[in-house]
Design an enzyme around this catalytic site. Structure first.
Site, short mmCIF file in Angstrom:
data_model
loop_
_atom_site.label_atom_id
_atom_site.label_comp_id
_atom_site.label_asym_id
_atom_site.label_seq_id
_atom_site.Cartn_x
_atom_site.Cartn_y
_atom_site.Cartn_z
N GLY A 188 51.28 16.58 -28.99
CA GLY A 188 49.92 16.80 -28.49
C GLY A 188 48.92 15.99 -29.32
N GLY A 234 44.91 14.90 -28.40
CA GLY A 234 43.79 15.84 -28.31
C GLY A 234 42.78 15.69 -29.44
N GLN A 235 41.84 16.65 -29.48
CA GLN A 235 40.74 16.58 -30.45
C GLN A 235 41.26 16.49 -31.88
OE1 GLN A 235 38.44 20.14 -31.05
NE2 GLN A 235 36.66 19.05 -31.85
N ASP A 237 52.39 12.42 -27.00
CA ASP A 237 51.44 13.12 -26.12
C ASP A 237 51.99 13.08 -24.70
OD1 ASP A 237 48.61 14.36 -26.37
OD2 ASP A 237 48.55 13.26 -24.48
N ILE A 238 51.53 13.99 -23.88
CA ILE A 238 52.01 14.03 -22.50
C ILE A 238 51.50 12.83 -21.70
CG2 ILE A 238 50.12 15.48 -21.61
CD1 ILE A 238 52.49 16.99 -20.06
N ASP A 271 56.52 15.31 -22.93
CA ASP A 271 56.12 16.62 -22.42
C ASP A 271 56.81 17.64 -23.33
OD1 ASP A 271 55.82 19.01 -21.16
OD2 ASP A 271 56.55 18.34 -19.20
N TYR A 310 44.63 33.00 -24.24
CA TYR A 310 44.72 32.05 -25.36
C TYR A 310 44.94 32.83 -26.67
CZ TYR A 310 42.93 28.43 -28.62
OH TYR A 310 42.76 27.52 -29.66
N LYS A 335 48.06 33.00 -29.27
CA LYS A 335 47.91 32.72 -30.70
C LYS A 335 48.54 33.83 -31.54
CE LYS A 335 46.01 28.70 -30.58
NZ LYS A 335 46.91 27.57 -30.82
N ILE A 355 36.00 23.57 -34.00
CA ILE A 355 36.05 22.34 -34.81
C ILE A 355 35.07 21.34 -34.21
CG2 ILE A 355 37.49 20.43 -35.59
CD1 ILE A 355 39.87 22.35 -35.53
C1 AKB Z 1 38.29 27.47 -28.34
O1 AKB Z 1 37.07 27.57 -28.29
O2 AKB Z 1 39.04 27.88 -27.45
C2 AKB Z 1 38.91 26.84 -29.57
C3 AKB Z 1 39.26 27.86 -30.60
C4 AKB Z 1 38.21 28.58 -31.33
O3 AKB Z 1 40.41 28.07 -30.85
N1 AKB Z 1 38.03 25.87 -30.12
#
Ligand code: AKB
Length: 318
Positions: free
Chosen positions: A8, A11-12, A34-35, A51, A140, A144, A170
């Site tokens: 990945g 990404g950022q 990266d994909i 992938d 999400y 995590k 970030i």
């Molecule tokens: C998000 O906003 O989803 C991310 C995070 C805080 O993990 N930047």
């Protein structure tokens, strides 16, 4: 870390982590994947399209490059995840499980970032402790927490050197974030430089933790290089450098662009997500166990962001 693979990498975080790791460990020792094809990541080191859900292709690359450390950065972020929770689970957990399994088969260390999203509405909101209640209300966040638990499981059960940090928002100026709730804190600088105006999707008093990218990169590398004998925790460490709300960052920008205007058009999804996260977290354990010590605050970050973004989009002095 001698032979590193970033999954990945487009990404950022990955786009900047690749450059930083190559400057430390040598271009040939950092494989970026990266994909999507990427024109820049292949410049000074190997790049492969991968992938992360394709376990066979992933394992083949790890073996081919004799990788000993994996940075698994694959994730759909919080707001995107809420729009398609099944996809978010499939991608985020699929990449995590492939990373852990391939690490187990090849004896690799693994870094998978966690997030302030791992906390939920019943977590203490201020000075959020390292070890506390974790009942996230986003997919999400659920991914995590699962990532933290699985990474610790692989450490205890199989001896895999899995480590991670709970990243806040970030702020960076190379690759834009996408689909996150904290993205506004990046977008605001671009809009301030381009139009001296920003329409903010979050309420003016919504506080969240943030890091400037150079500190985020130091967190990834500092933790992976830390003496394991000092680590009481592994997955995952609270890290932060600052906490601000939209009105606070706007006021900081106005010190440089006095006629900067902020309007509000609240995104109910992002508001709900942000309201379920802490206002500010306590990163004492990271400071104690591996000398985490961020360098950037809101004032220095704002000065730097406006300078770099101004240069990037050719706006001169804003
Ligand atoms: C998000 O906003 O989803 C991310 C995070 C805080 O993990 N930047």
């Amino acid at each position: 870390m001698k032979k590193i693979m970033i999954v990945g990498a487009g990404g950022q975080i990955g786009s900047e982590l690749t450059v930083k790791l190559r400057s430390i460990y040598g271009g040939a020792n950092v494989v970026a994947t990266d994909i999507k094809p990427n024109d820049t990541l292949g410049g000074d080191g190997p790049f492969a399209v991968l992938d992360a859900l394709d376990a066979r292709a992933y394992a083949e690359l790890v073996a081919r490059y004799d990788v000993d450390t994996i940075f698994n950065l694959v994730a759909l972020l919080s707001a995107t995840g809420e729009r398609d929770p099944q996809l978010a689970w499939r991608v985020n957990i699929g990449a995590l499980m492939n990373s852990l399994e391939i690490a187990r088969e090849n004896g690799c260390a693994v870094f998978t970032p966690s997030s302030i999203a791992a906390f939920g509405p019943d977590t203490p909101k201020d000075n959020t402790p390292q070890d506390t209640v974790m009942h996230p209300t986003t997919i999400y966040g659920v991914c995590k927490v699962t990532g933290e638990l699985m990474s610790d499981y692989y450490y205890h059960r199989f001896g895999i050197d899995a480590r991670s940090v709970r990243f806040p928002g970030i702020v960076s100026n190379l690759t834009l974030p996408g689909g996150g709730t904290t993205d506004y804190a990046v977008e605001i600088y671009y809009e301030a430089v381009k139009h001296k105006r920003f329409v903010c999707p979050l309420p003016e008093d919504m506080y969240m933790d943030m890091l400037y990218m150079p500190d985020a990169l130091d967190a990834c590398i500092g933790l992976m290089e830390a003496d394991p004998a000092r680590l009481v925790h592994r997955n995952s460490f609270n890290v932060t450098a600052m906490s601000f709300s939209p009105e606070v960052i706007a006021a900081e920008i106005r010190k440089h662009i006095p006629d900067f205007v902020m309007d509000y058009d609240i995104d109910p999804l992002k508001e709900r997500i942000a309201a379920s996260w802490p206002n500010n977290i306590d990163d004492t354990c990271a400071r104690r166990e591996w000398d985490w010590n961020p360098k950037w605050d809101l004032a220095s970050m704002t000065e730097d962001m406006l300078r770099v973004v101004g240069k990037k989009i050719g706006a001169g002095k804003y």
